[in-house]
Scaffold this motif. Structure first.
Motif, PDB file in Angstrom:
ATOM      1  N   ILE A   1       0.871  -1.172   0.000  1.00 21.61           N
ATOM      2  CA  ILE A   1       0.000   0.000   0.000  1.00 21.61           C
ATOM      3  C   ILE A   1       0.904   1.217   0.000  1.00 21.61           C
ATOM      4  CG2 ILE A   1      -1.857   1.190   1.194  1.00 21.61           C
ATOM      5  CD1 ILE A   1      -2.571  -1.517   2.498  1.00 21.61           C
ATOM      6  N   LYS A   2       1.228   1.663  -1.208  1.00 25.84           N
ATOM      7  CA  LYS A   2       2.130   2.801  -1.342  1.00 25.84           C
ATOM      8  C   LYS A   2       1.387   3.921  -2.042  1.00 25.84           C
ATOM      9  CE  LYS A   2       6.516   4.187  -3.345  1.00 25.84           C
ATOM     10  NZ  LYS A   2       7.778   3.752  -3.930  1.00 25.84           N
ATOM     11  N   PHE A   3       1.296   5.046  -1.360  1.00 30.27           N
ATOM     12  CA  PHE A   3       0.529   6.170  -1.881  1.00 30.27           C
ATOM     13  C   PHE A   3       1.424   7.107  -2.697  1.00 30.27           C
ATOM     14  CE2 PHE A   3      -1.927   4.648   1.707  1.00 30.27           C
ATOM     15  CZ  PHE A   3      -3.233   4.708   1.228  1.00 30.27           C
TER      16      PHE A   3
ATOM     17  N   PHE B   1      13.824  11.842  -0.309  1.00 31.80           N
ATOM     18  CA  PHE B   1      14.353  10.572  -0.825  1.00 31.80           C
ATOM     19  C   PHE B   1      14.736  10.709  -2.297  1.00 31.80           C
ATOM     20  CE2 PHE B   1      13.836   6.721  -3.263  1.00 31.80           C
ATOM     21  CZ  PHE B   1      14.401   5.717  -2.487  1.00 31.80           C
ATOM     22  N   ARG B   2      13.888  11.370  -3.062  1.00 34.47           N
ATOM     23  CA  ARG B   2      14.169  11.467  -4.503  1.00 34.47           C
ATOM     24  C   ARG B   2      15.437  12.267  -4.750  1.00 34.47           C
ATOM     25  NH1 ARG B   2       7.896  11.987  -6.604  1.00 34.47           N
ATOM     26  NH2 ARG B   2       7.278   9.954  -5.763  1.00 34.47           N
ATOM     27  N   GLU B   3      15.736  13.207  -3.841  1.00 38.51           N
ATOM     28  CA  GLU B   3      17.026  13.895  -3.934  1.00 38.51           C
ATOM     29  C   GLU B   3      18.140  12.918  -3.554  1.00 38.51           C
ATOM     30  OE1 GLU B   3      17.901  17.410  -1.334  1.00 38.51           O
ATOM     31  OE2 GLU B   3      19.884  16.480  -1.419  1.00 38.51           O
TER      32      GLU B   3
ATOM     33  N   TYR C   1       0.406   4.705 -11.070  1.00 34.56           N
ATOM     34  CA  TYR C   1       0.716   3.413 -10.408  1.00 34.56           C
ATOM     35  C   TYR C   1       0.666   3.485  -8.887  1.00 34.56           C
ATOM     36  CZ  TYR C   1       5.413   5.394 -11.616  1.00 34.56           C
ATOM     37  OH  TYR C   1       6.491   6.208 -11.826  1.00 34.56           O
ATOM     38  N   GLN C   2       1.147   4.568  -8.272  1.00 32.69           N
ATOM     39  CA  GLN C   2       1.009   4.661  -6.812  1.00 32.69           C
ATOM     40  C   GLN C   2      -0.423   5.092  -6.470  1.00 32.69           C
ATOM     41  OE1 GLN C   2       4.185   7.318  -5.599  1.00 32.69           O
ATOM     42  NE2 GLN C   2       5.758   5.775  -5.987  1.00 32.69           N
ATOM     43  N   MET C   3      -0.826   4.799  -5.234  1.00 30.57           N
ATOM     44  CA  MET C   3      -2.242   4.991  -4.877  1.00 30.57           C
ATOM     45  C   MET C   3      -2.635   6.427  -4.568  1.00 30.57           C
ATOM     46  SD  MET C   3      -3.763   2.006  -2.568  1.00 30.57           S
ATOM     47  CE  MET C   3      -5.084   3.188  -2.329  1.00 30.57           C
TER      48      MET C   3
ATOM     49  N   VAL D   1       2.867  -0.569   4.607  1.00 33.54           N
ATOM     50  CA  VAL D   1       2.118   0.653   4.310  1.00 33.54           C
ATOM     51  C   VAL D   1       3.128   1.802   4.263  1.00 33.54           C
ATOM     52  CG1 VAL D   1       0.367   2.284   5.121  1.00 33.54           C
ATOM     53  CG2 VAL D   1       0.040  -0.187   5.481  1.00 33.54           C
ATOM     54  N   LYS D   2       2.977   2.662   3.275  1.00 36.56           N
ATOM     55  CA  LYS D   2       3.947   3.748   3.083  1.00 36.56           C
ATOM     56  C   LYS D   2       3.278   4.946   2.444  1.00 36.56           C
ATOM     57  CE  LYS D   2       7.941   4.742   0.280  1.00 36.56           C
ATOM     58  NZ  LYS D   2       8.697   4.354  -0.856  1.00 36.56           N
ATOM     59  N   PRO D   3       3.481   6.174   2.908  1.00 40.39           N
ATOM     60  CA  PRO D   3       4.138   6.567   4.149  1.00 40.39           C
ATOM     61  C   PRO D   3       3.404   6.045   5.387  1.00 40.39           C
ATOM     62  CG  PRO D   3       3.802   8.468   2.684  1.00 40.39           C
ATOM     63  CD  PRO D   3       2.986   7.335   2.147  1.00 40.39           C
TER      64      PRO D   3
ATOM     65  N   VAL E   1       8.736   7.582   6.105  1.00 35.95           N
ATOM     66  CA  VAL E   1       9.522   7.983   4.926  1.00 35.95           C
ATOM     67  C   VAL E   1      10.320   9.274   5.121  1.00 35.95           C
ATOM     68  CG1 VAL E   1       7.984   6.756   3.352  1.00 35.95           C
ATOM     69  CG2 VAL E   1       7.592   9.198   3.846  1.00 35.95           C
ATOM     70  N   SER E   2      11.042   9.617   4.054  1.00 39.51           N
ATOM     71  CA  SER E   2      12.053  10.675   4.140  1.00 39.51           C
ATOM     72  C   SER E   2      11.536  12.012   4.654  1.00 39.51           C
ATOM     73  CB  SER E   2      12.737  10.838   2.782  1.00 39.51           C
ATOM     74  OG  SER E   2      11.794  11.059   1.753  1.00 39.51           O
ATOM     75  N   ALA E   3      10.424  12.520   4.106  1.00 35.65           N
ATOM     76  CA  ALA E   3       9.975  13.852   4.569  1.00 35.65           C
ATOM     77  C   ALA E   3       9.435  13.788   5.990  1.00 35.65           C
ATOM     78  CB  ALA E   3       8.930  14.446   3.630  1.00 35.65           C
TER      79      ALA E   3
ATOM     80  N   THR F   1      12.683   2.954   9.450  1.00 36.52           N
ATOM     81  CA  THR F   1      12.828   4.366   9.805  1.00 36.52           C
ATOM     82  C   THR F   1      14.279   4.825   9.809  1.00 36.52           C
ATOM     83  OG1 THR F   1      12.322   6.057  11.471  1.00 36.52           O
ATOM     84  CG2 THR F   1      12.790   3.840  12.316  1.00 36.52           C
ATOM     85  N   TYR F   2      14.480   6.062   9.306  1.00 33.93           N
ATOM     86  CA  TYR F   2      15.798   6.695   9.324  1.00 33.93           C
ATOM     87  C   TYR F   2      16.183   7.121  10.743  1.00 33.93           C
ATOM     88  CZ  TYR F   2      14.639   6.920   4.357  1.00 33.93           C
ATOM     89  OH  TYR F   2      14.258   6.598   3.080  1.00 33.93           O
ATOM     90  N   HIS F   3      15.219   7.085  11.681  1.00 33.11           N
ATOM     91  CA  HIS F   3      15.507   7.450  13.070  1.00 33.11           C
ATOM     92  C   HIS F   3      16.142   6.292  13.852  1.00 33.11           C
ATOM     93  CE1 HIS F   3      13.244  11.239  12.992  1.00 33.11           C
ATOM     94  NE2 HIS F   3      12.179  10.620  12.524  1.00 33.11           N
TER      95      HIS F   3
HETATM   96  C1  PBG Z   1      11.276   3.904  -5.074  1.00 31.24           C
HETATM   97  C2  PBG Z   1      11.101   4.307  -3.664  1.00 31.24           C
HETATM   98  C3  PBG Z   1      10.726   5.551  -3.140  1.00 31.24           C
HETATM   99  C4  PBG Z   1      10.794   5.431  -1.765  1.00 31.24           C
HETATM  100  C5  PBG Z   1      11.166   4.117  -1.478  1.00 31.24           C
HETATM  101  N1  PBG Z   1      11.336   3.450  -2.664  1.00 31.24           N
HETATM  102  C6  PBG Z   1      10.414   6.830  -3.814  1.00 31.24           C
HETATM  103  C7  PBG Z   1       9.299   6.952  -4.753  1.00 31.24           C
HETATM  104  O1  PBG Z   1       8.465   6.063  -4.928  1.00 31.24           O
HETATM  105  O2  PBG Z   1       9.263   8.003  -5.392  1.00 31.24           O
HETATM  106  C8  PBG Z   1      10.544   6.528  -0.773  1.00 31.24           C
HETATM  107  C9  PBG Z   1      11.216   6.387   0.552  1.00 31.24           C
HETATM  108  C10 PBG Z   1      11.307   7.627   1.344  1.00 31.24           C
HETATM  109  O3  PBG Z   1      10.753   8.693   0.991  1.00 31.24           O
HETATM  110  O4  PBG Z   1      11.958   7.564   2.395  1.00 31.24           O
HETATM  111  N2  PBG Z   1      10.109   3.620  -5.735  1.00 31.24           N
END
Ligand code: PBG
Ligand code: ZN
Length: 323
Positions: free
Chosen positions: A193-195, A203-205, A219-221, A246-248, A272-274, A311-313
């Motif tokens: 379940i990835k939104f 992360f994209r950076e 493709y993402q939800m 589940v993500k975020p 996730v990253s943000a 988690t990055y923490h």
């Molecule tokens: C690749 C991927 C992403 C994340 C994990 N795998 C980015 C995206 O889908 O754009 C995000 C992880 C994060 O923000 O910490 N598909």
């Protein structure tokens, strides 16, 4: 006369500990890493204070230190590999992730559990998570490519593969590709379940994986949908996922809880990253107490029903003994 006085059970720490409903353990944490080519390279990521990209030799040292803290599960992302239209360096056996997996496995063996992210976006020139045909991310050819990628990681010794692309049928496609080659014990954690989320910005950076044009909404939800989220989870369970993610995480606690109540598989969440950067930057600005906010978030994930927290923490939590 007041009949109910819930404060009786909040009177002191002993009684508060006695009735605490949610536990956290270091065993629940999985720590993500970004890997770059080269040697002696540690590149701090500006958008994610405290997180760096590592070359494989440096990652080995980093992992060794973290193992001593009790971080024994990691999730690997390859960064800066040769990009092409079809993302083919994603499945070449001489690319970064297979090399990192075999280096870490020969150093740490079964003391370290290695999961790898399976997706094409860091490997395609267009930055989408699958293969593009007629301006559309083509589902079925993308699944074949992802299955090849997963197989190359399993061959290198990955314990778990984690597809994050959101193509339909990729869990089943990857599972049968692995099984066919005898990798029946390679686990599969689905980013079920990835939104489509603005929370992936940093992360994209970090991974240099932003789509060149367009977005990932085909493709993402859609984050308005909770029922569809459950359907995605159940579909992946039927296709053979071992763990559902589940993500975020923070903005989706309802989704975590709903999934938890409707599957018997372990539930993971990806903080996730943000979500990470917002906390770190607010703490650096002196606006919030970092330990307080981080642990409140971790308990919220566990309370909602996540038993694995990516988690990055994780390093801050264990290094500072916040548990
Ligand atoms: C690749 C991927 C992403 C994340 C994990 N795998 C980015 C995206 O889908 O754009 C995000 C992880 C994060 O923000 O910490 N598909
Ligand atoms: Zn992707």
């Amino acid at each position: 006369m007041l009949i109910n006085r819930p404060r009786r059970l909040r009177k002191n720490p002993i009684v508060r500990e006695m009735i605490a409903e949610t536990m956290l353990s270091k065993n629940m944490f999985m720590y993500p890493h970004f890997i770059v080519s080269g040697k002696n390279t540690v590149q701090p990521i500006d958008a994610m204070p405290g997180i760096s990209r590592f070359s494989i030799d440096e990652l080995r040292k980093e992992v060794e230190g973290n193992l001593k803290l009790g971080i024994n599960k990691i999730l690997l992302f390859g960064v800066g590999e040769r990009k092409s239209e079809d993302g083919s360096s994603a499945w070449h056996s001489d690319s970064l992730i297979p090399e990192a997996v075999s280096t870490l496995k020969s150093a740490f063996g079964n003391d370290l559990y290695i999961a790898t992210d399976i997706c094409l976006c860091a490997y395609t020139t267009h930055g989408h998570c699958g293969i593009i045909k007629n301006d559309y991310v083509d589902n079925d050819s993308s699944v074949l490519a992802l299955a090849r990628m997963a197989l190359s990681h399993a061959e290198a010794g990955a314990d778990m593969v984690a597809p994050s692309d959101m193509m339909d049928g990729r869990v089943g496609g990857i599972r049968s590709a692995l099984d066919e080659k005898g990798f029946v014990n390679t686990a599969l954690m689905s980013y079920a379940i990835k939104f489509a989320s603005s929370y992936y910005g940093p992360f994209r950076e970090a991974a240099d994986s932003a789509p060149g044009k367009g977005d990932r909404k085909s493709y993402q939800m859609d984050f308005r949908n909770g029922r569809e989220a459950l359907q995605e989870g159940i579909t992946d369970e039927h296709e053979g996922a071992d763990v559902l993610m589940v993500k975020p995480a923070l903005a989706y606690l309802d989704v975590i809880k709903n999934l938890r109540e409707n599957t018997l598989l372990p539930v993971a969440c990806y903080n996730v990253s943000a979500e990470y950067s917002m906390v770190k930057m607010a703490a650096q600005a002196g606006v919030v107490n970092e330990q307080g906010i981080v642990m409140e978030n971790m308990f919220a994930f566990a309370r909602a029903g996540a038993q694995i927290i990516i988690t990055y923490h994780a390093k801050d939590i264990l290094k500072n003994a916040w548990l």
